[in-house]
Structures are given as structure tokens and as C-alpha cells.
Design a protein around this motif. Structure first.
Motif, PDB file in Angstrom:
ATOM      1  N   ASP A 189       0.813  -1.217   0.000  1.00  0.00           N
ATOM      2  CA  ASP A 189       0.000   0.000   0.000  1.00  0.00           C
ATOM      3  C   ASP A 189       0.847   1.269   0.000  1.00  0.00           C
ATOM      4  O   ASP A 189       0.339   2.367   0.097  1.00  0.00           O
ATOM      5  N   ARG A 190       2.160   1.102  -0.096  1.00  0.00           N
ATOM      6  CA  ARG A 190       3.017   2.298  -0.224  1.00  0.00           C
ATOM      7  C   ARG A 190       4.346   1.911  -0.880  1.00  0.00           C
ATOM      8  O   ARG A 190       4.755   0.751  -0.824  1.00  0.00           O
ATOM      9  N   VAL A 191       4.997   2.907  -1.482  1.00  0.00           N
ATOM     10  CA  VAL A 191       6.267   2.702  -2.186  1.00  0.00           C
ATOM     11  C   VAL A 191       7.196   3.852  -1.828  1.00  0.00           C
ATOM     12  O   VAL A 191       6.782   5.009  -1.835  1.00  0.00           O
ATOM     13  N   LEU A 192       8.438   3.524  -1.535  1.00  0.00           N
ATOM     14  CA  LEU A 192       9.431   4.568  -1.261  1.00  0.00           C
ATOM     15  C   LEU A 192      10.737   4.205  -1.981  1.00  0.00           C
ATOM     16  O   LEU A 192      11.262   3.107  -1.821  1.00  0.00           O
ATOM     17  N   TRP A 226       4.823   7.167  -2.668  1.00  0.00           N
ATOM     18  CA  TRP A 226       3.399   7.073  -2.912  1.00  0.00           C
ATOM     19  C   TRP A 226       2.776   6.251  -1.789  1.00  0.00           C
ATOM     20  O   TRP A 226       3.365   5.292  -1.290  1.00  0.00           O
ATOM     21  N   LYS A 227       1.582   6.677  -1.355  1.00  0.00           N
ATOM     22  CA  LYS A 227       0.861   5.936  -0.323  1.00  0.00           C
ATOM     23  C   LYS A 227      -0.582   5.775  -0.807  1.00  0.00           C
ATOM     24  O   LYS A 227      -1.178   6.741  -1.274  1.00  0.00           O
ATOM     25  N   LYS A 228      -1.140   4.594  -0.675  1.00  0.00           N
ATOM     26  CA  LYS A 228      -2.538   4.343  -1.027  1.00  0.00           C
ATOM     27  C   LYS A 228      -3.406   5.234  -0.166  1.00  0.00           C
ATOM     28  O   LYS A 228      -3.100   5.460   1.010  1.00  0.00           O
ATOM     29  N   ILE A 274      10.562  12.657   5.826  1.00  0.00           N
ATOM     30  CA  ILE A 274       9.566  12.063   4.924  1.00  0.00           C
ATOM     31  C   ILE A 274       9.520  10.549   5.091  1.00  0.00           C
ATOM     32  O   ILE A 274       8.449   9.926   5.041  1.00  0.00           O
ATOM     33  N   THR A 275      10.689   9.928   5.287  1.00  0.00           N
ATOM     34  CA  THR A 275      10.697   8.477   5.544  1.00  0.00           C
ATOM     35  C   THR A 275       9.817   8.161   6.754  1.00  0.00           C
ATOM     36  O   THR A 275       8.984   7.241   6.716  1.00  0.00           O
ATOM     37  N   ALA A 276       9.990   8.906   7.819  1.00  0.00           N
ATOM     38  CA  ALA A 276       9.185   8.657   9.024  1.00  0.00           C
ATOM     39  C   ALA A 276       7.699   8.881   8.730  1.00  0.00           C
ATOM     40  O   ALA A 276       6.834   8.117   9.176  1.00  0.00           O
ATOM     41  N   GLU A 277       7.404   9.924   7.976  1.00  0.00           N
ATOM     42  CA  GLU A 277       6.012  10.189   7.621  1.00  0.00           C
ATOM     43  C   GLU A 277       5.430   9.053   6.768  1.00  0.00           C
ATOM     44  O   GLU A 277       4.270   8.676   6.927  1.00  0.00           O
ATOM     45  N   MET A 278       6.240   8.540   5.862  1.00  0.00           N
ATOM     46  CA  MET A 278       5.795   7.423   5.030  1.00  0.00           C
ATOM     47  C   MET A 278       5.389   6.219   5.886  1.00  0.00           C
ATOM     48  O   MET A 278       4.584   5.394   5.474  1.00  0.00           O
ATOM     49  N   ASP A 315       3.903   6.444   8.718  1.00  0.00           N
ATOM     50  CA  ASP A 315       2.769   6.835   9.559  1.00  0.00           C
ATOM     51  C   ASP A 315       3.147   7.512  10.870  1.00  0.00           C
ATOM     52  O   ASP A 315       2.409   7.407  11.857  1.00  0.00           O
ATOM     53  N   CYS A 316       4.292   8.198  10.874  1.00  0.00           N
ATOM     54  CA  CYS A 316       4.658   8.942  12.080  1.00  0.00           C
ATOM     55  C   CYS A 316       4.366  10.426  11.869  1.00  0.00           C
ATOM     56  O   CYS A 316       4.531  10.952  10.766  1.00  0.00           O
ATOM     57  N   GLU A 317       3.975  11.081  12.953  1.00  0.00           N
ATOM     58  CA  GLU A 317       3.889  12.541  12.979  1.00  0.00           C
ATOM     59  C   GLU A 317       5.312  13.069  13.186  1.00  0.00           C
ATOM     60  O   GLU A 317       6.097  12.503  13.955  1.00  0.00           O
ATOM     61  N   VAL A 318       5.645  14.178  12.490  1.00  0.00           N
ATOM     62  CA  VAL A 318       7.001  14.726  12.558  1.00  0.00           C
ATOM     63  C   VAL A 318       6.942  16.222  12.799  1.00  0.00           C
ATOM     64  O   VAL A 318       6.103  16.913  12.219  1.00  0.00           O
TER      65      VAL A 318
END
Ligand SMILES: Nc1ncnc2c1ncn2[C@@H]1O[C@H](COP(=O)(O)O)[C@@H](O)[C@H]1O
Ligand SMILES: Nc1ncnc2c1ncn2[C@@H]1O[C@H](COP(=O)(O)O)[C@@H](O)[C@H]1O
Ligand SMILES: Nc1ncnc2c1ncn2[C@@H]1O[C@H](COP(=O)(O)O)[C@@H](O)[C@H]1O
Ligand SMILES: Nc1ncnc2c1ncn2[C@@H]1O[C@H](COP(=O)(O)O)[C@@H](O)[C@H]1O
Ligand SMILES: [Mg+2]
Ligand SMILES: [Mg+2]
Ligand SMILES: [Mg+2]
Ligand SMILES: [Mg+2]
Ligand SMILES: [Mg+2]
Ligand SMILES: [Mg+2]
Ligand SMILES: [Mg+2]
Ligand SMILES: [Mg+2]
Lengths: 220, 220, 220, 220, 220, 220, 220, 220
Positions: free
Chosen positions: D41-44, D74-76, D106-110, D112-115
Motif C-alpha cells: 500500500d506504499r512505495v518509497l 506514494w501511499k494508497k 519524509i521516511t518517518a512520515e511514510m 505513519d509517524c507525525e514529525v
């Protein structure tokens, strides 16, 4: 036996094999010295501790031990002596470099070169070098030994017209990295005419200088 | 914005923040210059390429660009000017060290120091240094810039009685390792009174010298 | 003799030659101390072990030995004493850096500087530094001694407006590489105004600071 | 095909495989992205140049490209979003460290973390850090990004009670050795609680922080 | 006195200052322990030799000495004990890594973490690791200790979904360079989720893991 | 001007100053060449790119450019020519070392030495060296140029009785580190009689050999 | 217990686990030897000091200790003995490399290989190698052990048609860096067919050669 | 001519000389290929760029160019083909290592070995390796190619009973130092049976494996 002494050297190179004493036991050195003395008119062992020297000299008291240079050596009475006024200049920067400088000087003497010593004339007080510069200029080749920043060969080479063999020493601390700093200095010298041997390799410096000096003396 | 310019510096340190231009885009530099010009009476940007300099000067034509030193700078007309005969000596070994030497010299001038330049006086021809030695001795502090083996600061420091800031340059090749050799030489100097900044850091050398010079000039 | 003591130094540089004690025998140190005492009003020997110090003091009991700083020193009674309120700040990060910090402090004192010590104020508990920051700001120059990651000079230099001499120490382990890590930190500081001496070179730091302090005190 | 994408990861580790874009052709990236999009459901993709990003986005326009962080992602729509007030602090020393800091954030956000971002607060002007210290203290974990001397993580770690992930950057020159200096600084920190990832490895810092953050958020 | 113990730490960071025993005399350690015992409910001294431990324990017999980990420590009876089933996994590659692994494990225990040990499960016989993999997966965080080529953290991190703290050890020889090889391996791991502490820094690994574990246990 | 050409060299050293072309602009080279041509009977510029050479030759068409050796040079017609059968042997290991070998050979020729070339005779096919060994033995001095593992000087020096100047080249890859490997090999040679110049320093090797050759030729 | 001996190895790899003796206590070695003797038909412990060997042999007098190779070993009477004329050549450059060469030779013998030794045949007197070249050519594989500049494997590999395992030793000084120089030489060899093991890793060289030899002997 | 192709090799070593293409001009390669084609039944040129390959193939269109492996090669129709089921396993960790792996595989094929490829099976997802382990175990010898932390050869060598040739690649960044990290990992492997070639030296790995494979196939 364990060792395979290279007895062709005097024929091939004009000088007998020199023994690297570090990491050899006294017994191994004794065995090699015995072989060499049977075939050659001189013996030189480098990097010998006081203990090992004593053990070897118990059997071969005619060998001389120099404890600053850590050399053990002997020359047959009738061995060739110098027939020329020419000399090698051995120059060192500080009193802590004495051991390496003597290793170079005695090595050259073992191979029948005349040597003049100029010690403790480092660049921090450069007038001390200028005091001797005429005598240095008159040499066939200079061996310049220095630790710390190793700047002395550059200054010397800029003032003479003969080849300079630079010998870095491990005297220093911190970012000196056991002589690496002085070695790099010498390899990067902006004064041409310098070639370099390994850190603390007084023997190598003396040997290369002796080869050059021999060329200079083989006059017509 | 992206940047957080340290505007307290003139109060805290007497000098405004200097901008490290490398790795910043022209737009980033422009934004920072704008902020600085609003608050300070001088601006200095280091390591600026010709292209970026042109882009910045399109908006701020009053900034001067020095392409050898790669500096971009500007001082308000009424900015404090020197009130003393004292000067900093900026000395360099070879013509290839000019860029770094100029970075140091102009940095010091930006901070209101008088500077005298002594260039291409390296140790391979040491008479060139002796030719200027009296003028060098009269300085408050010397900045000595050298690449290759980096021996010049040792020789200078042995001849003067003021502090020496040594700046190694990346001029050289092979075992020079982009200035590492010259850096180690300077850190290991046997001549006391030398302190060292990073490789090619003319700015750092100029800044430290300016701090020292300011102390020397704040007389009575 | 083996050594060629540089007796011109007080004239040339204002300070006599300092003896590098490491790698010299007690007898060599005694000979050099004898020469220096005949010509100069003070003697300083660095990096002296307890044993060698005892041997030298058997002959020259007036010399003081400081075992943490490993210094051996003596000043003639009538030697010049300070005539100013100005002082050098000697700052260190941890208690393991004490030896190097004291080497710096005593060296500066030997050359007639007033010194104030601020010890064990490293960045891991930065409030300890802030506690003293006003007294540090009032100094002419700071010597900042640090091992481990060596971050203290950057923080100090960002808070003062005078020159900072950074002294990395070999305190640390693993990827510290005997002080290399701290040295690199200091050379790469983003805070301008820092210049650096060799790892563990408290003497060099004290000497450079003394030269700067002398400039600051030679007021009108 | 040539690649053997690790599709078990979401099961084994909770996160899908992230693609190392450096040294892969646009075609290789496209093939891998296609496979990943079918299963996850996501790609980095990290370290992607502008050119390659354009080529990939021609086929997959839903992927976002961030040119400072050089990330393609990208995130679904329906992908899990945060359900907590907790956040990761991403702190950087200078404006030149922005790229690496954004890669971490951005990696952390990908995942699902708040930054929260705190940029350009390096030690040369340490008041800038103190300005934000309460918000930093309230984070679950800090990612501290710094080049030059890399001292910032030590100072931060001494002021917070949560884990610090230190990310050295290659920003610097001379004796910085492409980030080695900053790396060593961080490994040798005297402040406990710091662990370190590779030079310029913003992705690694963000990923490790995300793992820690997830632990902190999986409350009772 | 000479030391400036950071007594604010429990307040600022939740844990008291830990003493770096290397390079401190027994007397210095005694003085610091005395101060700490007056203010804190636990004491931890790292890198203590057997001799110094004995001297300290002569005065403070309640301190425990662990000779493999070289730790000296004490916790007040009423000090907080664990209230959770969660645990840290401490994993090591070879029997020669035991000392560092124990330093990590005991440090974590000192800070109230439950620990489970998985020793001698290096990659040369990887079935030994698989044997324990379920218990390792169930941990909150893994500390992976390895010398030689240091490959174990990569393998572990590829198999678990929690953070991995990697601790390189100096066990090895030749091109191992006292742990540098293992350190580089860990920094360059292709498996994400690994962060690294200094060579032989079991304390640092244990401390960082404890901070993470604390987050994981502060549930709802 | 910017440069301070050392015009005393022919007097002091027998050879004029050689210009280090790297990092100098064509204009700077032109200015220096003009000065040198006014005072000396030969000019040698090293490390000159094709572009700069063309620019210089536009003004001084009598200068010759050798594009493999990257040398630019000129000798006055009446300049001293050799009066002896003696020659220097220039030996290289692989075809990739040609540029450095030619730099050495032409430098020696510029200083009036006879040279014989023995190329592509590296140790992987050692019969190629033995094929020429008698001609090599008859030289006054050998310059041995090698990249890769740099083993050739050791083998040559074991077979001849004259001095060997070893020149490491940067030919190689991976753990070759731009010539460092070959440099270390040569410094550590077990065959005595070798001294070493910087990586790729064909000029330095040719110059040192020329100084030695001059000694050998100044017969009776 | 503390150790987790890998008892599957004979099944998985055909050879039992070899014990790395360095850094293990005599008691640890005894415990491991006891386990191994119960399961396997041979035991090999590497890098054992004389003291530890004596302690182990007090309990297991059937183990043999070789003090030059620092190996402790034992083979069950009925253990497989060689059934072929094929042999491994173990070649070393100097007498100081004997310890490592014997470690390699005995390791190979422990794994049922026939071995022939060719010692002290280094490149400085290359005729010594040629003297044995036919016997060396007839081997299945050569293990070439060398310190100093480590040039011997290149020369051997150029003369034989079988695989060469190169073992660098730490014999040397100065810029040898404890064997790094010899290691780099071997990795950069221009003669193909050489692969390299760690510095002083006679065990690794012997083991790899035994694996190759086993392939060569498993004829038809 | 400039090159001295070693045409004895097929006789001496069973394989013709392979041309190192890096740093040679297209013209030089053409001249050497012409000579080789006249004497040998196969030609292999390594490290050839696309441009040079095109220039050579304009004259010798029968040569094949492989652009990932950067090899240029040709085999006479009647050249010996394999007569055995035995094969070499070529294993690589990631898709970025493909170029080096192919260089190894094709080199082995050029010397008449059967090869099986196992790509993208690195340790971060170790199940991918286990998937193929039986086929790998059945090989005569494994070539294991890995960048990043280079851990794969250790894991493979622990699972097979044949020799492993490890090839480190320069794939990585930061503290990877162009492959040095992977190289050190492999040299320090705790799994015996691994020997190592230079960074990115696929050719060397393939060649050594071919020599071993030939031994394994020369059955009774
Ligand atoms: N600890 C030290 N570190 C560096 N240089 C020193 C030190 N102590 C003395 N020196 C310098 O070393 C030189 C004396 O060296 P030496 O002739 O060996 O006694 C003088 O130039 C001193 O300034
Ligand atoms: N290729 C070279 N490598 C090292 N030193 C050189 C080289 N070419 C010229 N030099 C020396 O560099 C000095 C000139 O430097 P510069 O003043 O920068 O032209 C002279 O002392 C030359 O002997
Ligand atoms: N001298 C040596 N050098 C490198 N590895 C060794 C050596 N001796 C034994 N080993 C390996 O070390 C491992 C045993 O390590 P340990 O568990 O610490 O006894 C085994 O995999 C052996 O193959
Ligand atoms: N990629 C490579 N790496 C190392 N050595 C190579 C490579 N390709 C060819 N060689 C060797 O290089 C030598 C040829 O060098 P050259 O005379 O420069 O063509 C031969 O001994 C080859 O075996
Ligand atoms: Mg002296
Ligand atoms: Mg010049
Ligand atoms: Mg403290
Ligand atoms: Mg900023
Ligand atoms: Mg084990
Ligand atoms: Mg060739
Ligand atoms: Mg021998
Ligand atoms: Mg992959």
C-alpha cells in the motif's frame, strides 16, 4: 635449516646480505652470523636488542654492539677502506632522532663510506643549519633524518646540489601517527632531489647513500 | 524560512555571521544576504562560484566578487576603518596557494584589519623568505598558507615572536591526500606558537587572525 | 655534545627553548637543563615521567615537578611577574582531560600569564558551562581542552568574542583513534575563531595562548 | 527477472521493502515499483535523481518526487494514518543539511509517524536550539542531523530524556573527509542515549526512529 | 573539587550520571561514588579494573563488581523494579564478545529493564540463531554485539520488526583494526532499522536500548 | 608579480627551477616561461594539459609538448650535451604506466642524461625483465615505475648493484587507493637500495636520478 | 554454558569447528575441547599462548602444542589419512614469516592434506625461488606467506598454473602498518589467480587451501 | 611497440593474458587484440567503456561486448568446451552488484567453466538465499559478490563445504569508502573457507574460481 641466506649478494650487488634482527631469536641470529662469517668479510645485523646482542657476543666477541643505533657489526681487518676525501653528510633535526641517524651513519661506514655528522639542526632554529651549510654542500649525498613535521629535508635540498635521501622518524605524538606525518611531508616536498625511505629506516637510508657515494667515488 | 540567521552575533562576538556559500543555491544566498543587509553593516559569503556570484550581484550590484578567493562581500561606507599602523602578515609558499591566501587576507580586511602580503616564498628557495623577514617580524600575527609538504609555518614560527596561524592547502598530489599531508605537518611542528585551521580554510585563518589582531590593537 | 640547544630564542622569540622530555634519558635532560639554567631565567621540560623527574631533581632540587601535567619547571625569583588583571581561560570538558589542561595552564603561567581554570564543564551537561560563561567571556583568550567527541570548543567559541585555542585529547576509545576524532571535530568547527594544536599538546596550546595574551597586555 | 523483491517484509517487519535508487537505471526502478505497487500500500525509493524521477513518473504519475530529499514515494489513499499526538523531532544544524533532514522526515512520515521539524539550530549559535527546547523535549525520539563537526546530537542528548538517532552529513570540506569527521564525533559522544547511522543516511535515521515511535505509540 | 558531577540528570533525563572509570584513579572514583550515593538511588561505574574495584569496594562493600563486564554498580533496595513482561534481547556472535554483551545487559538492568540473553549465535553457524528467533522477535528492542566481520546485526534486523542497536567489538585481528571493520559493517548494513554505537561500547548500547524500552513500557 | 621565480637555482643547484603546471593558468605559465627564458638555457613545465600547452606554444612555438608525459620543454641549442656512455635505465611494469615513465625519462634527458627505456616488463611475466637484465645492470641508476601492487622495484633492486629510484603510479583500482598501495609496497621493500618518490611523480624520480647520474659521470 | 559449539559442522562442511584461542581463558578452552573431543575425531585450537597450552595439556596430554605456529591440536589415531601423492605448497618469503607459514601448513595437515614447505625464498634474492620452481609447479595449490612488501605471491602466481592463496603477515615496520601494506600488495596483484586472507591468518590460508586440495584429490 | 604481450601464458598457465582495458586507448587495445588473436584461441578485455568497445568492434566485429560487465571477448569456434556437469555458483547480494557478478561469471565461462547465477539474495531477506541453498551446495566453488556491509560470503560459507571466493563491490555510500567496508568484512569473516579479491575485481574472482574449478574437473 630454517634460513636460506643469500650468499650470492657480494657478487650480485657488491655488498653481503644484511640481517633484519627484529623478530629473530638470538639463536637464529647466531646461526646466520656463523654462516655469514664463513663467507663474507663483514657482518651487519639491524634492530638488535641489548639482550640478543649479549647472547651473540658471548659466542662472537669480535662483533661490536652500538646500543643507540641497535646495530651489531663486524668487519674483517683487511676489509677495503676508503681511498677518497669524499664524504656523506648525515644530518638530523633533533636529539631524539639520534638512533636512526646513527643507524644510517654506521651502515654507510660499514660499506666503506666516509661520513660527517650534523646533529640537532632542525628548522625551529634554522640558523643552526646555516652554521654548517658549507660543509654540507661539499658532501656527495646527504641523509636527512627528521621526526615531528619532518621539514628539514626540504630546506636542505633547497640549499645543496647533490641528492638527498630523507629518513622520517617515529619521533612525535598525536597526529604524528608513528612517523606517518613526517613520511608524507618528505614525499610531498616542493624541493626536488629528495627520495625517501621507510619510517625509522636508517639502514635503508645509509645503504642507498652508500650506493650513490660509491658511484661518486669510482672516479676515472 | 529554511534559514535561521544568527543575528545576535555582532552583539555576542563583534562580527556578523559569515555565510558558507558552498552547497547553497543562489536563491538561498540571496535570501540570506537580504536579511543580513537589513541588520548588519557588512556581508561576507565564502566559497561562491562565479555563476552564483553573478546571480546575487544581479540583485545586489554593490557586492564585490573576488574570483581567486571566491568571496562575495560588501561593507557599508561608514563601517569602521582601521586606526592603527599594526598589520597582519599573510604569507604563502607557492603561487598555487594564492586563492586560499587571498581568502584569508580579504576576510581579515573585512573585519577592519590592515594586511600585508608576502607570496611565493616557500622553503625550496628559502632566501626569498629571508628577504622579507624584517617586515614579517613586525606584524602582530602571521597567517602562513602552504600546500605540498607545508613546511613554511615551522620556518616562519622559528623566526618571529608573534602567534602564527597555519593554513594547509589541498595543493599537491599523490600522497598529499587533498591537503592531509600539509595539515599533519603543521600540527606536528617542532616550532612552538603555531595553531592550525582546516585544509583550505582561508576564511578561518583570516578570522582567527582578526580576533588576535583586534586584541593587539585595543591598546591602552 | 649531542644537543645543540637554541640559546638565541629569548632574543628571537621572547621565550627560551622548552625541552621535549619524551624519549630523552634523564642524563640528556640533566645536561640540557644545566646549559639552560646558565643562560636563561626559566626552564620548562615537558612530558617527563616521575622517574626521570626524580633523577633531575636530585641534582636540581629547585625544579618543581607536576605529576598530572608531567611538567618539570623552574623560574628565577626575579623573573618578570604579571602586571595586569587580564587572564587566559583554561576550560576542560571532563576530569580525564585534567593532565593536558594543566600542561596548558602551567605553560602559560611559566610565560608570565595569569590563568583561570574552568574544569569538567563538557557539553553533556551544558548548564555547567553556562554557570561560568561571564568569567570566560572576560578572558583575553580561551584554551579549550576536550577528548571524546571534542565538541566543547565549538560551543565556547559561539559564546565569546576572543580567540579560542582548541586542544584535542586522546581520552576516548574505539572509533576515537587516540584523539583523532576530537582533532577532526575541532578542525571542522562551524563556529569561527578556533585554531587547533596537536592531540594532547597542552604545551602548544599554552604557548600559543601566551603569545596572544602578551599582545593583549602590551597596552599602549 | 534481475531483481528478487522481498515481498515478505510487511509481514516480517511491518513495512514494505524500500528501494535504494542509486545505481539503478530508471527501467530497473520502474520494474520494481510495478511489482511493489501490486503487493503493497506504499512505495518509497531513495536517492533518485531528477531525471530518473521524471521517467518513473511518466508511467506512475501518482508518485510524488521531493527534489531536496531526492525521494520518490506514494501511499494508497486508505493507508493507515496516525492516531496519536506523539511526534518525532527532526533537528538539523545548518541549512546545508536540509536534504538529509528531509529524507529522514519524509521516511518517518511514510511509515505513519507525525514529525516536527527544527532546522538551522547548530551549536555555533546555541540560543537557537534553546528557543525550541521544550517542544523537542516533548517528542518520543529525536533525529539529529549535522555535518561540519557534528556536535549537535551531543548537546541535544544532554537536554532530553528520549532516544536520539544521530545522522552525520557529508557537508564540510578539508579534514571533514566527506562526513567521516561528523560520524566519529557522534560515535564518540560523551552524552549517552545516542546511536548513529551512516553518513547522509537520512532514510536509515527516519526508519529507525519510526520503529521506536511505533513502540511508543502502541499504548496499552 | 576536580570533578563537577552532573546531579541534575535524574531530573533532566530520568537516569543519574554514569561514571566512565577508565583513566580515573581509585581515589577519584571513590570521591565521585560518594557524591552520587548521597543524591541518587543507584550508581554505575564502567570500565573498572579489578584493582580499582577492590579499592572502591573496601569503602563501599555494597557495590557489586562484575569482572567480565568490568562494571561496578549498586541499586538502593527500594529502587523501582520492572512491572512488565516486556524484555530487551541481548544477542552476541561469539564467546569472545561476552564482556561487551554483559556490559550492555547489566546497564539495561540497572535502568530497570528486563533482559534476555542469546549468546554465541554468530553467522558462521546460522542455525544457532534460528533456534532462538521466536524469543528474539518477541523483544521490544535487540542489542546485537559482534566482532570479527560484525555481520550478525544485519541478519537479525532482517528477521525482526523492532529497532536493533548494533555494538561492534574489537575482537578480531589483522585488517580488523581494533573493531573498525565491524563498525563499518554495521553502519553500512543493507537491512534497515539498525543504529550503531561506538566500538566496545556495551554501556552505550544498553543505555540507548533502555531509553527505547522505557518508551515501549509506558503503555497507556 | 604574483610569482617569485627562484632564479638562483642554476647557481645553487646546477639546474634551473622547474614549473609545476597543475593549477596554474596558461597566463601564469606564460609569464613564468618568459622570465625563465630570459635567464636560463632550458625550461621545463610539468603536468600541463593539452589546452594550456597550446596557449603557451602560440607565443613560444619553440617549446615542445609531449602529451603522454604532459611535459612542455625547451633547451637552448648550445646547451651542454652528454659526454659519456653511461645511461639511466627507466623501467616500467605495464603499458598503463607509460605517462609517468616518460615524465621521468624526459626530465632526466632535460638535465643532460642519457636514458634507456625498458617498458612493460612487470612481475606477472617475469621472463620479460630477465630478457633485458644485462642492459639494466650496466646502468648507473634505475628508475622503476609501477602501479598495481608495485612489486617491480624489489625484484629489480635484488638483481642490480646500483641505486634504484622507485616511482609508484596511481594505476589500479579498489584497494589501490590511487597509488597508496604501490607506494607502501616500495617503502617496505625487503630489497635494500631503493628510495621512493611521491605517487605519479615521474618528474621527481627523473630529477633525483639525474643528480645521481651526474655524480657517476663526473669521473676523474 | 557460555559457548554454543557448532557440532553440525562435520556434517555441513566436512570439517569440525576450529577454536579461536585468542581472548579465551584456559578454562574456556578446556570446556570447549572437552565437548569437541566427545563428538569429533580431531581438535584444533589457534592462537594459543604457551601458558594456556600448558594448562590445557595438563588435562589433555594427548594434545600437541606447536609454539612457533601457536597451535594446539589432536587427531584420533584412526582419523582418515591421505591417499594421494598430491600436495599443497607452502611458500614463505623470510624467516620471520615462519610462524604464520607453519600455522597454514599444520592446519592443512590437520585436514588430511599432504604439504611441502619452501621457506625463505623472498624476491630480494629471486634465484632462491627459481631453485624450487618445478616442485612448486607440481602442487595442487600454493599458500604464499609474505610480510614486508608482500611481493612474492605475484611472482609465484605468474609462474604456476594452479590457484594461489596469499597470506600477508605483520612482519615489517614503519609504513607497513602491521601488515596492511602486504595485504594491499596482494589484493592489487597484476598476476591473476591470487585470492587473499586476513593478515597473519595462516589458519584461514591453510583451511581454504585444504578445501581446494580436497576438490583436486576427489578424482574420478 | 609500447606493449610487451606475455604470449607464454597459455603454456605457463593454461590461459592467455587478459587485457586490462582501463586507461588504455582504443588504439592500444586494438593493437593488443590483433597480436593476441594471432596467437591465441580466445581474447578477453576487461573494464572497457562503450566507446572504446565500439571502436574495437569496428575492426573486429566478431568480438562481443557486454555492457553491464564492461567486457569485450571472443572465443574461437573450436575452443574447448565443457565436458562435465560440475558448475561454479555466482551469487550476488543486490541488483546493484550485477556488473561485477557478470564480470566474474563471464570470465569463468571464457575459461570453459559452467556457471549458475543466484542474484539478489542478500542477508536483509535471508530466506531468498535459503530458497537456493541446495543448488549452491552442489557447486564446486562459489563466487560471492556483495557491496554494502558485504556479509553474504560469511553466511554462504557457513552453509557449504566448498571454497568461497568473496568479491567486495564499491556499491554503498558514506562510511562505505568505495568498497573498503565490504572488503574488510570479507577479510575478517568468522566463517572459514573464504578468500578475497580486490574491490570490484569480478575478473579476479572469476579467474581464481576457474583455476579451482579446473582442478575439480580434472577427475581421474
Ligand atoms: N610537549 C611538546 N610538544 C611539542 N613540542 C614541544 C614540546 N615540548 C617542547 N617542544 C618543542 O620541542 C623543541 C625541542 O625539541 P628537542 O630538541 O628534541 O628538545 C623546542 O622547539 C620546543 O619548543
Ligand atoms: N610534477 C612536480 N611534482 C613535484 N614538484 C614539482 C613538480 N614540477 C615542479 N615541481 C617543483 O615545484 C616547485 C615550483 O612550484 P611553483 O612555485 O608552484 O611553480 C619547484 O620547486 C619545482 O622543483
Ligand atoms: N586464527 C583464526 N582466525 C580466524 N578465524 C578462526 C581462527 N581460529 C578459529 N577461527 C574460527 O573462529 C570460529 C570460532 O570462534 P569462537 O566461537 O570464538 O571459538 C570458528 O568459526 C573458526 O572457524
Ligand atoms: N580487471 C582486471 N583487474 C586486475 N587485473 C587485470 C584485469 N584485467 C586484466 N588484468 C591483468 O592485467 C594484466 C595485463 O595488464 P596490461 O599489460 O596493462 O594489459 C594481465 O596480467 C591480466 O591478467
Ligand atoms: Mg633540539
Ligand atoms: Mg614558486
Ligand atoms: Mg565529568
Ligand atoms: Mg545557519
Ligand atoms: Mg563460537
Ligand atoms: Mg602488459
Ligand atoms: Mg631471508
Ligand atoms: Mg534487492
Amino acid at each position: 635449516g630454517f634460513a636460506n641466506v643469500d650468499l650470492h649478494r657480494p657478487k650480485r650487488q657488491g655488498f653481503p646480505e644484511v640481517v633484519f634482527g627484529e623478530g629473530k631469536t638470538a639463536d637464529q641470529i647466531i646461526a646466520i652470523v656463523r654462516t655469514l662469517k664463513e663467507h663474507d668479510d663483514r657482518v651487519l645485523v639491524t634492530r638488535v636488542t641489548q639482550d640478543k646482542a649479549a647472547a651473540v657476543r658471548a659466542l662472537f666477541p669480535e662483533l661490536v654492539y652500538h646500543d643507540v643505533a641497535r646495530l651489531l657489526y663486524w668487519k674483517k681487518e683487511q676489509a677495503k677502506t676508503k681511498e677518497t676525501d669524499a664524504y656523506i653528510a648525515v644530518i638530523c633535526a633533533g636529539t631524539s632522532d639520534l638512533g636512526v641517524a646513527e643507524e644510517a651513519a654506521i651502515t654507510a661506514e660499514m660499506f666503506d663510506c666516509e661520513v660527517r655528522r650534523f646533529y640537532d639542526v632542525g628548522v625551529a632554529g634554522i640558523h643552526r643549519l646555516f652554521h654548517h651549510i658549507e660543509a654540507i654542500r661539499a658532501a656527495t649525498v646527504s641523509i636527512v633524518v627528521a621526526g615531528m613535521e619532518g621539514a628539514l629535508p626540504s630546506v636542505v635540498s633547497g640549499l645543496v646540489s647533490h641528492p638527498v635521501i630523507a629518513v622520517p622518524t617515529s619521533v612525535g605524538y598525536g597526529a604524528h601517527f608513528q612517523g606517518l606525518s613526517a613520511l608524507l611531508t618528505m614525499l610531498n616536498s616542493c624541493a626536488p632531489g629528495i627520495s625517501v625511505v621507510n619510517i625509522d629506516n636508517g639502514f635503508g637510508g645509509g645503504y642507498s647513500a652508500a650506493l650513490i657515494h660509491r658511484l661518486a667515488c669510482q672516479k676515472g
